[in-house]
Scaffold this active site. Structure first.
Site, PDB file in Angstrom:
ATOM      1  N   ASP A   3       0.794  -1.216   0.000  1.00  0.00           N
ATOM      2  CA  ASP A   3       0.000   0.000   0.000  1.00  0.00           C
ATOM      3  C   ASP A   3       0.829   1.269   0.000  1.00  0.00           C
ATOM      4  OD1 ASP A   3      -1.765  -2.157   1.034  1.00  0.00           O
ATOM      5  OD2 ASP A   3      -3.205  -0.546   0.832  1.00  0.00           O
ATOM      6  N   LEU A 160       2.793   1.547   4.174  1.00  0.00           N
ATOM      7  CA  LEU A 160       1.352   1.748   4.183  1.00  0.00           C
ATOM      8  C   LEU A 160       1.075   3.089   3.528  1.00  0.00           C
ATOM      9  CD1 LEU A 160       0.465   0.749   7.869  1.00  0.00           C
ATOM     10  CD2 LEU A 160       0.129  -0.642   5.825  1.00  0.00           C
ATOM     11  N   ASP A 161      -0.102   3.213   2.914  1.00  0.00           N
ATOM     12  CA  ASP A 161      -0.493   4.502   2.349  1.00  0.00           C
ATOM     13  C   ASP A 161      -0.528   5.565   3.440  1.00  0.00           C
ATOM     14  OD1 ASP A 161      -0.877   3.435  -0.150  1.00  0.00           O
ATOM     15  OD2 ASP A 161      -3.042   3.231   0.055  1.00  0.00           O
ATOM     16  N   LYS A 162      -0.404   6.791   3.031  1.00  0.00           N
ATOM     17  CA  LYS A 162      -0.468   7.917   3.966  1.00  0.00           C
ATOM     18  C   LYS A 162      -1.708   7.838   4.853  1.00  0.00           C
ATOM     19  CE  LYS A 162      -1.100  12.938   4.052  1.00  0.00           C
ATOM     20  NZ  LYS A 162      -1.237  14.176   3.246  1.00  0.00           N
ATOM     21  N   ARG A 266      -7.345  -1.521  -1.698  1.00  0.00           N
ATOM     22  CA  ARG A 266      -8.240  -0.494  -2.230  1.00  0.00           C
ATOM     23  C   ARG A 266      -8.649  -0.808  -3.664  1.00  0.00           C
ATOM     24  NH1 ARG A 266      -4.671   4.716  -1.266  1.00  0.00           N
ATOM     25  NH2 ARG A 266      -6.520   5.761  -2.127  1.00  0.00           N
TER      26      ARG A 266
END
Length: 332
Positions: A3, A160-162, A266
Protein backbone atom coordinates in the site's frame (compact mmCIF):
# COMPACT_ATOMS: atom_id res chain seq x y z
CA UNK A 1 5.89 -3.31 -0.46
CA UNK A 2 2.42 -2.75 0.90
CA UNK A 3 0.00 0.00 0.00
CA UNK A 4 2.58 2.56 -1.02
CA UNK A 5 1.33 6.08 -1.12
CA UNK A 6 1.64 7.58 -4.59
CA UNK A 7 -0.61 10.59 -4.19
CA UNK A 8 0.16 13.09 -1.45
CA UNK A 9 -0.58 16.68 -0.53
CA UNK A 10 1.91 19.00 -2.19
CA UNK A 11 4.34 20.75 0.11
CA UNK A 12 5.65 24.10 -1.09
CA UNK A 13 9.28 25.14 -0.69
CA UNK A 14 8.08 27.72 1.84
CA UNK A 15 6.96 25.00 4.21
CA UNK A 16 10.36 23.35 4.04
CA UNK A 17 12.41 26.48 4.65
CA UNK A 18 12.63 29.07 7.39
CA UNK A 19 9.72 31.51 7.23
CA UNK A 20 10.99 33.75 10.03
CA UNK A 21 11.49 36.68 7.68
CA UNK A 22 15.25 36.54 8.08
CA UNK A 23 17.43 35.32 5.28
CA UNK A 24 19.10 32.00 6.09
CA UNK A 25 22.85 31.85 6.51
CA UNK A 26 25.03 31.50 3.48
CA UNK A 27 26.80 33.61 0.93
CA UNK A 28 24.44 35.37 -1.48
CA UNK A 29 24.83 35.35 -5.24
CA UNK A 30 24.75 38.73 -6.98
CA UNK A 31 23.28 38.98 -10.47
CA UNK A 32 22.95 42.06 -12.66
CA UNK A 33 20.31 41.82 -15.36
CA UNK A 34 22.34 42.24 -18.55
CA UNK A 35 21.70 44.82 -21.25
CA UNK A 36 19.45 43.54 -23.97
CA UNK A 37 17.33 41.48 -21.59
CA UNK A 38 13.62 42.03 -22.10
CA UNK A 39 11.92 43.46 -19.00
CA UNK A 40 9.67 40.78 -17.51
CA UNK A 41 8.51 39.14 -14.28
CA UNK A 42 11.21 38.55 -11.70
CA UNK A 43 10.74 34.77 -11.63
CA UNK A 44 10.90 34.52 -15.41
CA UNK A 45 14.00 36.70 -15.76
CA UNK A 46 15.73 34.88 -12.92
CA UNK A 47 14.96 31.49 -14.48
CA UNK A 48 16.74 32.67 -17.64
CA UNK A 49 19.78 33.77 -15.65
CA UNK A 50 20.04 30.85 -13.19
CA UNK A 51 19.38 27.94 -15.51
CA UNK A 52 20.42 25.30 -12.96
CA UNK A 53 17.24 25.94 -10.97
CA UNK A 54 13.62 25.42 -11.98
CA UNK A 55 11.26 28.35 -12.18
CA UNK A 56 9.03 26.88 -9.47
CA UNK A 57 12.03 26.50 -7.15
CA UNK A 58 12.99 30.14 -7.77
CA UNK A 59 9.42 31.23 -7.08
CA UNK A 60 9.65 29.53 -3.70
CA UNK A 61 12.86 31.36 -2.91
CA UNK A 62 11.30 34.69 -3.88
CA UNK A 63 8.17 34.09 -1.78
CA UNK A 64 10.33 33.10 1.21
CA UNK A 65 12.26 36.39 1.03
CA UNK A 66 15.46 34.87 -0.31
CA UNK A 67 15.62 37.07 -3.42
CA UNK A 68 16.12 40.83 -3.28
CA UNK A 69 15.91 43.34 -6.13
CA UNK A 70 17.96 46.51 -5.77
CA UNK A 71 18.25 45.87 -2.03
CA UNK A 72 14.57 45.22 -1.31
CA UNK A 73 12.72 41.88 -1.03
CA UNK A 74 11.50 40.83 -4.45
CA UNK A 75 8.04 39.76 -5.56
CA UNK A 76 7.34 37.02 -8.08
CA UNK A 77 5.36 39.25 -10.43
CA UNK A 78 7.38 42.44 -10.15
CA UNK A 79 9.00 43.63 -13.37
CA UNK A 80 12.77 43.68 -13.64
CA UNK A 81 14.97 44.69 -16.52
CA UNK A 82 18.50 45.62 -17.62
CA UNK A 83 20.64 47.06 -14.86
CA UNK A 84 18.57 45.74 -11.95
CA UNK A 85 20.68 44.19 -9.20
CA UNK A 86 19.33 40.84 -7.95
CA UNK A 87 20.64 39.17 -4.78
CA UNK A 88 19.87 35.47 -4.35
CA UNK A 89 20.33 33.30 -1.26
CA UNK A 90 20.26 29.84 -2.84
CA UNK A 91 18.36 27.25 -0.81
CA UNK A 92 18.98 23.50 -0.68
CA UNK A 93 16.67 21.35 -2.77
CA UNK A 94 14.01 19.79 -0.53
CA UNK A 95 15.14 16.28 -1.48
CA UNK A 96 18.47 16.96 0.21
CA UNK A 97 16.55 17.08 3.51
CA UNK A 98 14.83 13.74 2.89
CA UNK A 99 16.97 11.69 5.25
CA UNK A 100 17.32 14.28 8.00
CA UNK A 101 16.22 13.21 11.51
CA UNK A 102 13.04 14.97 12.69
CA UNK A 103 11.05 14.65 15.95
CA UNK A 104 8.00 12.99 14.37
CA UNK A 105 5.53 11.40 16.80
CA UNK A 106 4.51 7.78 16.20
CA UNK A 107 3.63 4.90 18.55
CA UNK A 108 5.96 1.91 18.92
CA UNK A 109 4.19 -1.37 19.73
CA UNK A 110 7.29 -3.42 20.51
CA UNK A 111 10.97 -3.62 19.65
CA UNK A 112 13.96 -5.92 19.84
CA UNK A 113 17.62 -5.69 18.88
CA UNK A 114 16.59 -6.59 15.32
CA UNK A 115 13.24 -4.90 14.66
CA UNK A 116 10.77 -2.20 15.63
CA UNK A 117 7.01 -2.64 15.20
CA UNK A 118 5.27 0.68 14.62
CA UNK A 119 1.56 1.52 14.72
CA UNK A 120 1.55 4.16 11.99
CA UNK A 121 -1.07 6.90 12.41
CA UNK A 122 -3.28 7.85 9.49
CA UNK A 123 -1.97 10.95 7.75
CA UNK A 124 1.72 10.12 8.18
CA UNK A 125 3.70 9.47 5.00
CA UNK A 126 6.09 6.51 5.38
CA UNK A 127 8.98 7.46 3.09
CA UNK A 128 10.15 10.77 1.60
CA UNK A 129 9.16 11.41 -2.01
CA UNK A 130 7.92 14.09 -4.37
CA UNK A 131 5.81 16.53 -2.39
CA UNK A 132 6.83 15.02 0.95
CA UNK A 133 10.57 15.41 1.40
CA UNK A 134 10.28 15.81 5.18
CA UNK A 135 7.89 15.06 8.01
CA UNK A 136 7.74 11.35 7.23
CA UNK A 137 7.93 8.23 9.36
CA UNK A 138 11.46 7.68 8.04
CA UNK A 139 12.53 11.09 9.37
CA UNK A 140 11.02 10.23 12.74
CA UNK A 141 12.72 6.83 12.84
CA UNK A 142 16.11 8.44 12.22
CA UNK A 143 15.46 10.86 15.09
CA UNK A 144 14.38 8.20 17.60
CA UNK A 145 16.80 5.48 16.44
CA UNK A 146 19.94 7.19 15.06
CA UNK A 147 21.56 3.83 14.28
CA UNK A 148 19.04 3.37 11.47
CA UNK A 149 21.12 5.81 9.40
CA UNK A 150 23.37 2.80 8.74
CA UNK A 151 20.51 0.70 7.30
CA UNK A 152 19.08 1.12 3.80
CA UNK A 153 15.83 3.14 3.81
CA UNK A 154 16.24 3.50 7.59
CA UNK A 155 15.18 -0.13 7.93
CA UNK A 156 11.79 0.22 6.25
CA UNK A 157 10.85 -3.04 4.51
CA UNK A 158 7.19 -2.40 3.59
CA UNK A 159 4.89 0.58 3.54
CA UNK A 160 1.35 1.75 4.18
CA UNK A 161 -0.49 4.50 2.35
CA UNK A 162 -0.47 7.92 3.97
CA UNK A 163 -4.11 7.60 5.04
CA UNK A 164 -3.94 3.94 6.05
CA UNK A 165 -3.22 3.29 9.71
CA UNK A 166 -1.68 0.31 11.42
CA UNK A 167 1.24 -2.03 11.89
CA UNK A 168 4.58 -1.98 10.13
CA UNK A 169 7.88 -3.67 10.94
CA UNK A 170 11.20 -1.83 10.62
CA UNK A 171 14.57 -3.62 10.62
CA UNK A 172 17.32 -2.34 12.94
CA UNK A 173 20.23 -3.84 10.99
CA UNK A 174 20.99 -5.08 7.49
CA UNK A 175 20.85 -8.79 8.42
CA UNK A 176 17.38 -8.40 9.90
CA UNK A 177 16.27 -6.31 6.93
CA UNK A 178 17.34 -9.02 4.48
CA UNK A 179 15.58 -11.66 6.60
CA UNK A 180 12.31 -9.68 6.68
CA UNK A 181 12.40 -8.78 2.99
CA UNK A 182 12.82 -12.46 2.13
CA UNK A 183 9.76 -13.27 4.22
CA UNK A 184 7.77 -10.73 2.24
CA UNK A 185 9.03 -12.23 -1.00
CA UNK A 186 8.18 -15.74 0.19
CA UNK A 187 4.73 -14.51 1.31
CA UNK A 188 5.31 -15.89 4.80
CA UNK A 189 4.89 -12.58 6.62
CA UNK A 190 1.28 -12.30 7.72
CA UNK A 191 -0.57 -9.00 7.36
CA UNK A 192 -4.24 -8.63 8.21
CA UNK A 193 -6.35 -5.53 7.61
CA UNK A 194 -9.82 -4.39 8.54
CA UNK A 195 -11.70 -2.22 6.04
CA UNK A 196 -15.10 -0.57 5.76
CA UNK A 197 -16.45 -0.95 2.24
CA UNK A 198 -19.55 0.20 0.39
CA UNK A 199 -22.25 -2.39 -0.26
CA UNK A 200 -22.81 -5.80 1.25
CA UNK A 201 -20.29 -8.58 0.73
CA UNK A 202 -22.09 -11.83 1.49
CA UNK A 203 -19.29 -14.38 1.25
CA UNK A 204 -15.53 -14.71 1.57
CA UNK A 205 -13.33 -14.90 -1.48
CA UNK A 206 -10.04 -14.13 -3.16
CA UNK A 207 -9.06 -11.52 -5.73
CA UNK A 208 -6.19 -12.70 -7.91
CA UNK A 209 -5.71 -9.88 -10.41
CA UNK A 210 -2.41 -8.18 -11.35
CA UNK A 211 -2.12 -4.50 -10.46
CA UNK A 212 -0.31 -1.73 -12.33
CA UNK A 213 -0.58 1.98 -13.03
CA UNK A 214 -3.84 3.23 -14.49
CA UNK A 215 -2.99 4.32 -18.05
CA UNK A 216 -5.39 7.26 -17.83
CA UNK A 217 -5.01 8.56 -14.27
CA UNK A 218 -1.41 8.72 -12.93
CA UNK A 219 -2.36 8.69 -9.22
CA UNK A 220 -4.44 5.53 -9.57
CA UNK A 221 -3.57 1.88 -9.75
CA UNK A 222 -5.74 -0.47 -11.77
CA UNK A 223 -6.57 -4.06 -12.68
CA UNK A 224 -8.12 -2.94 -15.98
CA UNK A 225 -5.43 -2.76 -18.68
CA UNK A 226 -2.75 -1.80 -16.12
CA UNK A 227 0.67 -0.49 -17.08
CA UNK A 228 3.50 -2.84 -15.98
CA UNK A 229 1.21 -5.10 -13.92
CA UNK A 230 2.50 -7.26 -11.08
CA UNK A 231 0.79 -10.28 -9.50
CA UNK A 232 -1.52 -9.36 -6.62
CA UNK A 233 -3.60 -11.63 -4.39
CA UNK A 234 -5.99 -10.46 -1.66
CA UNK A 235 -8.10 -12.76 0.51
CA UNK A 236 -11.22 -11.16 1.98
CA UNK A 237 -14.05 -12.13 4.31
CA UNK A 238 -17.06 -10.13 5.54
CA UNK A 239 -17.09 -9.66 9.32
CA UNK A 240 -20.47 -7.89 9.56
CA UNK A 241 -22.87 -5.91 7.42
CA UNK A 242 -24.74 -2.75 8.28
CA UNK A 243 -26.41 0.37 7.00
CA UNK A 244 -26.05 4.10 7.38
CA UNK A 245 -28.61 6.76 6.48
CA UNK A 246 -27.77 8.51 4.27
CA UNK A 247 -25.17 6.41 2.55
CA UNK A 248 -26.60 2.93 2.26
CA UNK A 249 -25.04 -0.43 2.87
CA UNK A 250 -21.62 -1.01 4.44
CA UNK A 251 -19.55 -4.14 5.10
CA UNK A 252 -16.73 -4.52 7.56
CA UNK A 253 -14.21 -6.65 5.68
CA UNK A 254 -11.17 -8.52 6.94
CA UNK A 255 -8.43 -8.72 4.30
CA UNK A 256 -5.27 -10.78 4.24
CA UNK A 257 -2.46 -10.04 1.80
CA UNK A 258 -0.39 -12.61 -0.04
CA UNK A 259 1.34 -9.91 -2.05
CA UNK A 260 1.82 -6.24 -1.26
CA UNK A 261 1.21 -3.96 -4.22
CA UNK A 262 0.53 -0.26 -4.22
CA UNK A 263 -3.09 0.37 -3.12
CA UNK A 264 -3.73 -3.39 -3.35
CA UNK A 265 -6.73 -3.75 -1.01
CA UNK A 266 -8.24 -0.49 -2.23
CA UNK A 267 -7.96 -1.52 -5.88
CA UNK A 268 -9.10 -5.11 -5.41
CA UNK A 269 -12.19 -4.28 -3.35
CA UNK A 270 -13.11 -1.49 -5.76
CA UNK A 271 -12.80 -3.99 -8.63
CA UNK A 272 -15.51 -6.05 -6.90
CA UNK A 273 -17.77 -3.00 -6.76
CA UNK A 274 -17.03 -2.38 -3.07
CA UNK A 275 -14.72 0.66 -2.74
CA UNK A 276 -13.62 1.72 0.71
CA UNK A 277 -15.53 4.45 2.49
CA UNK A 278 -13.99 7.90 1.83
CA UNK A 279 -11.55 6.51 -0.75
CA UNK A 280 -12.32 9.12 -3.41
CA UNK A 281 -9.61 7.89 -5.80
CA UNK A 282 -11.45 4.58 -6.22
CA UNK A 283 -15.06 5.72 -5.92
CA UNK A 284 -15.58 5.75 -2.15
CA UNK A 285 -17.91 8.29 -0.53
CA UNK A 286 -17.55 10.26 2.70
CA UNK A 287 -20.36 8.72 4.73
CA UNK A 288 -20.85 7.98 8.44
CA UNK A 289 -18.26 10.63 9.24
CA UNK A 290 -15.41 8.93 7.33
CA UNK A 291 -12.77 11.49 6.34
CA UNK A 292 -10.06 9.15 5.02
CA UNK A 293 -10.01 5.72 3.44
CA UNK A 294 -11.31 3.27 6.04
CA UNK A 295 -8.40 0.83 6.14
CA UNK A 296 -6.34 -0.30 9.14
CA UNK A 297 -3.52 -2.86 9.34
CA UNK A 298 -4.59 -4.57 12.55
CA UNK A 299 -2.42 -7.69 12.76
CA UNK A 300 1.13 -8.62 11.82
CA UNK A 301 3.24 -11.73 12.31
CA UNK A 302 6.68 -12.74 11.09
CA UNK A 303 9.57 -15.01 11.92
CA UNK A 304 11.90 -13.20 14.31
CA UNK A 305 15.31 -12.69 12.64
CA UNK A 306 16.83 -13.04 16.12
CA UNK A 307 15.70 -16.65 16.42
CA UNK A 308 12.68 -16.33 18.74
CA UNK A 309 10.35 -18.02 16.26
CA UNK A 310 7.11 -16.42 15.14
CA UNK A 311 6.15 -13.15 16.78
CA UNK A 312 2.65 -11.68 16.55
CA UNK A 313 1.29 -8.18 17.06
CA UNK A 314 -2.11 -6.49 17.03
CA UNK A 315 -3.25 -2.88 16.93
CA UNK A 316 -6.81 -1.78 17.74
CA UNK A 317 -8.79 0.24 15.25
CA UNK A 318 -7.94 3.95 15.74
CA UNK A 319 -10.40 6.42 17.20
CA UNK A 320 -11.50 8.00 13.91
CA UNK A 321 -12.40 4.61 12.43
CA UNK A 322 -14.14 3.54 15.65
CA UNK A 323 -16.41 6.59 15.41
CA UNK A 324 -17.37 5.60 11.87
CA UNK A 325 -18.10 2.03 12.99
CA UNK A 326 -20.32 3.38 15.77
CA UNK A 327 -22.27 5.50 13.28
CA UNK A 328 -23.28 2.39 11.33
CA UNK A 329 -26.34 0.31 12.26
CA UNK A 330 -24.92 -3.21 12.15
CA UNK A 331 -27.19 -6.15 11.45
CA UNK A 332 -27.78 -8.61 14.27
Amino acid sequence: MSDTAISADLVSDDELLSLSGENPRGEPQFVTVPAGTRADRLDKVLAGLLTDHSRSRLQGWIEAGNVHVNGAPGKVRQTVGPGDEITVWAQPAPETLAFAPEPIDFPVVDESADWIVVNKPAGLVVHPGAGNWSGTLLNGLLHRYPELAQVARAGIVHRLDKDTSGLMVVARNEIAQTHLVRQLQARSMGREYVALAHGWLVRAGKVDRPIGRDPRVPVRMSVERPVAPKPAITHYAPARCGQVDPGGRVTEVVCRLETGRTHQIRVHLASLGHPLLADAIYGGKNIAGAQRQMLHARALHFDDPGGRGEVQFAAPVPADMTLVQEAIAWNA
